[in-house]
Scaffold this motif. Structure first.
Motif, PDB file in Angstrom:
ATOM      1  N   THR A 155      41.322  -6.975  30.950  1.00  0.00           N
ATOM      2  CA  THR A 155      40.637  -6.219  29.897  1.00  0.00           C
ATOM      3  C   THR A 155      41.325  -4.891  29.641  1.00  0.00           C
ATOM      4  O   THR A 155      42.083  -4.374  30.475  1.00  0.00           O
ATOM      5  CB  THR A 155      39.165  -5.933  30.273  1.00  0.00           C
ATOM      6  N   THR A 156      41.026  -4.324  28.486  1.00  0.00           N
ATOM      7  CA  THR A 156      41.543  -2.994  28.172  1.00  0.00           C
ATOM      8  C   THR A 156      40.978  -1.954  29.139  1.00  0.00           C
ATOM      9  O   THR A 156      41.620  -0.927  29.392  1.00  0.00           O
ATOM     10  CB  THR A 156      41.197  -2.602  26.726  1.00  0.00           C
ATOM     11  N   GLN A 216      43.314   0.715  30.895  1.00  0.00           N
ATOM     12  CA  GLN A 216      43.027   2.142  30.747  1.00  0.00           C
ATOM     13  C   GLN A 216      42.805   2.779  32.113  1.00  0.00           C
ATOM     14  O   GLN A 216      43.208   3.928  32.353  1.00  0.00           O
ATOM     15  CB  GLN A 216      41.802   2.345  29.866  1.00  0.00           C
ATOM     16  N   HIS A 224      39.653 -10.442  27.268  1.00  0.00           N
ATOM     17  CA  HIS A 224      40.134  -9.741  26.078  1.00  0.00           C
ATOM     18  C   HIS A 224      41.340 -10.418  25.458  1.00  0.00           C
ATOM     19  O   HIS A 224      42.156 -11.030  26.151  1.00  0.00           O
ATOM     20  CB  HIS A 224      40.477  -8.282  26.418  1.00  0.00           C
ATOM     21  N   SER A 271      45.038  -6.660  21.943  1.00  0.00           N
ATOM     22  CA  SER A 271      44.455  -5.398  22.416  1.00  0.00           C
ATOM     23  C   SER A 271      45.079  -4.979  23.740  1.00  0.00           C
ATOM     24  O   SER A 271      45.214  -3.780  24.024  1.00  0.00           O
ATOM     25  CB  SER A 271      42.936  -5.533  22.570  1.00  0.00           C
ATOM     26  N   LEU A 272      45.492  -5.943  24.558  1.00  0.00           N
ATOM     27  CA  LEU A 272      46.119  -5.626  25.833  1.00  0.00           C
ATOM     28  C   LEU A 272      47.530  -5.075  25.644  1.00  0.00           C
ATOM     29  O   LEU A 272      47.954  -4.165  26.363  1.00  0.00           O
ATOM     30  CB  LEU A 272      46.158  -6.878  26.709  1.00  0.00           C
ATOM     31  N   ASP A 305      48.608  -3.169  23.438  1.00  0.00           N
ATOM     32  CA  ASP A 305      48.588  -1.771  23.014  1.00  0.00           C
ATOM     33  C   ASP A 305      48.819  -0.815  24.179  1.00  0.00           C
ATOM     34  O   ASP A 305      49.208   0.341  23.969  1.00  0.00           O
ATOM     35  CB  ASP A 305      47.251  -1.436  22.338  1.00  0.00           C
ATOM     36  N   PHE A 306      48.573  -1.288  25.403  1.00  0.00           N
ATOM     37  CA  PHE A 306      48.727  -0.435  26.588  1.00  0.00           C
ATOM     38  C   PHE A 306      50.105  -0.571  27.229  1.00  0.00           C
ATOM     39  O   PHE A 306      50.347   0.010  28.283  1.00  0.00           O
ATOM     40  CB  PHE A 306      47.635  -0.767  27.609  1.00  0.00           C
TER      41      PHE A 306
END
Length: 218
Positions: free
Chosen positions: A168-169, A173, A190, A194-195, A197-198
């Motif tokens: 998960t994000t 994070q 997730h 979206s993953l 992006d990190f």
């Protein structure tokens, strides 16, 4: 080949433990028990990895906080009644044994409660495999870095030699907040976009891919 990481920290649900569908179903059932509109699968799965109260607040926005305890009780009722149906993802035991044989410290950082994690570890016969664990009810929940910082302090591991692995994000994070590199897996809660992006070191779509990467990069 020299080891890159001393400490490897795994999220539990959706990373090692194939429980995403069960968590979503239990959250929806708990809401229905209280006469509430159940959250969608997308909204319920997004909160996986958070501590229970934070998860309920996000899954059912606008709900009076005074109802969180009753909702949490119904969630736990449904979860513990069905937890025996869930097991580790295929290939996870082998992956963990290989890392242990290479003398990595292994840990779990999870949004589960201590009771929930301990029962899950007993169910899959892994109570002695992990060197350390942290749960959301005994420290700060994700993405607050405290549980990861506590694990690093426990083992004397530096951030750059600590790897966080999660689905998960919130996990990614958490790693970013603690100054640690991370690996993402997409077979949990997730979506992979979206993953990404990190900027994780790896986005693994299955356990064999994760296992192969760890064998050569960890």
């Amino acid at each position: 080949m020299p080891q890159r990481f001393d400490l490897i920290v795994f999220d539990w649900d959706g990373t090692l433990y194939d429980s995403t569908a069960l968590i979503v179903r239990c959250m929806q059932a708990a809401a229905a028990d209280l006469g509430l509109e159940p959250p969608s699968r997308e909204r319920a799965s997004y909160v996986i990895g958070m501590g229970l109260i934070d998860a309920l607040a996000h899954a059912l926005p606008g709900l009076d906080p005074s109802r969180y305890p009753a909702l949490g009780q119904r969630y736990r009722h449904h979860y513990f009644a069905s937890a025996h149906e869930v097991t580790l993802f295929d290939g996870v035991p082998e992956l963990l044994r290989e890392l242990k044989a290479r003398h990595h410290w292994l840990a779990v950082a999870t949004g589960k409660s201590r009771r929930g994690l301990d029962e899950a570890l007993r169910a899959v016969d892994m109570t002695t495999l992990f060197d350390g664990t942290r749960t959301a009810d005994e420290t700060a929940g994700k993405p607050d870095p405290r549980m990861l910082l506590e694990l690093m302090r426990e083992f004397g591991a530096e951030p750059e030699r600590t790897l966080m692995i999660g689905d998960t994000t919130h996990d990614l994070q958490l790693a970013r907040n603690a100054g640690c590199p991370a690996v993402a897996v997409t077979y949990g809660a997730h979506e992979h976009e979206s993953l990404r992006d990190f900027a994780p070191l790896l986005v693994a779509h299955d356990v064999p891919t994760l296992r192969e990467w760890l064998a050569t990069h960890a």
